[in-house]
Design an enzyme around this catalytic site. Structure first.
Site, short mmCIF file in Angstrom:
data_model
loop_
_atom_site.label_atom_id
_atom_site.label_comp_id
_atom_site.label_asym_id
_atom_site.label_seq_id
_atom_site.Cartn_x
_atom_site.Cartn_y
_atom_site.Cartn_z
N CYS A 46 -13.74 11.81 16.84
CA CYS A 46 -12.62 10.87 16.86
C CYS A 46 -12.33 10.37 18.28
CB CYS A 46 -11.35 11.52 16.33
SG CYS A 46 -11.47 12.07 14.63
N ASP A 139 -4.05 -13.37 5.03
CA ASP A 139 -3.34 -13.44 3.74
C ASP A 139 -2.95 -12.06 3.22
OD1 ASP A 139 -5.84 -12.45 3.14
OD2 ASP A 139 -6.39 -14.04 1.72
#
Length: 223
Positions: A46, A139
């Site tokens: 990570c 959107d």
């Protein structure tokens, strides 16, 4: 919402982050967005991923993409971990990560978005968050999702490449072939008739001869 499908409106949510509380849709505004999750703070893979994402932040900004990460720890841990990420990148002390990290210590958001990796567990036996990538359009609809196991780091150059493809194909009636990169030729959609294709793509449409005799491989320079 496990089973989130392409074209679905991405769920709105509020969350605590390293830059304060956010409402996700408000955070995105009119931009594209990328949400990428991490199994845990202070884990090696990570750290390399967030370091790479930070290095590429200007590339995401150029594409009008807002970045946000998620990890199943609290804000305090995230802030401490951020210093390690910046040190991994050899950044000067006092710098900030160029994107927020969502706190999800109860795994509520990870569960609701179907992010858990059942095969990778922490020392308490709880499933870790998989390495999800969600790309969301202006959107607020899901445009792309990638799901890596917790043990496999992501390729952020590939993520930028797919964003380039998504943004191009959202504006132009083309598709991008395997291994396409910006500037390469693109493919004319099969549902565009010959005469319309000729007017849409004045740079020319090129067909590949195939044993079937079918003319479905049609290329044109990137518009």
């Amino acid at each position: 919402m496990p089973g989130l499908l392409l074209g679905d409106v991405f769920p709105d949510f509020d969350a605590e982050t390293t830059t304060g509380k956010i409402q996700f849709h408000d955070f995105l505004g009119d931009s594209w967005g990328i949400l990428f999750s991490h199994p845990r703070d202070y884990t090696p893979v990570c750290t390399t991923e967030l370091g790479r994402a930070a290095k590429l932040s200007s590339e995401f900004t150029k594409r009008n993409v807002k970045m946000i990460a998620l990890s199943i720890d609290n804000v305090e841990d995230h802030c401490g971990w951020s210093k390690d990420i910046l040190a991994y990148n050899n950044e000067e002390p006092g710098c900030d990560l160029p994107f927020p990290i969502i706190a999800d210590s109860q795994r509520e958001l990870a569960v609701s978005l179907g992010m858990l990796d059942p095969d990778e567990k922490d020392k308490e036996g709880m499933p870790l968050t998989a390495r999800c990538v969600f790309i969301i359009g202006p959107d607020k609809k899901l445009k792309l999702s990638l799901l890596y196991p917790a043990t496999t780091g992501r390729n952020f150059d590939e993520i930028l490449r797919v964003i380039d493809s998504l943004q191009l194909t959202a504006q132009k009636r083309v598709a991008t072939p395997a291994d396409w990169k910006p500037g390469d030729r693109v493919m004319v959609l099969p549902n565009i008739p010959e005469d319309e294709a000729a007017s849409l793509f004045p740079a020319g449409v090129y067909k590949k001869d195939l044993p079937s005799g079918k003319k479905y491989l049609r290329y044109t320079p990137q518009p």
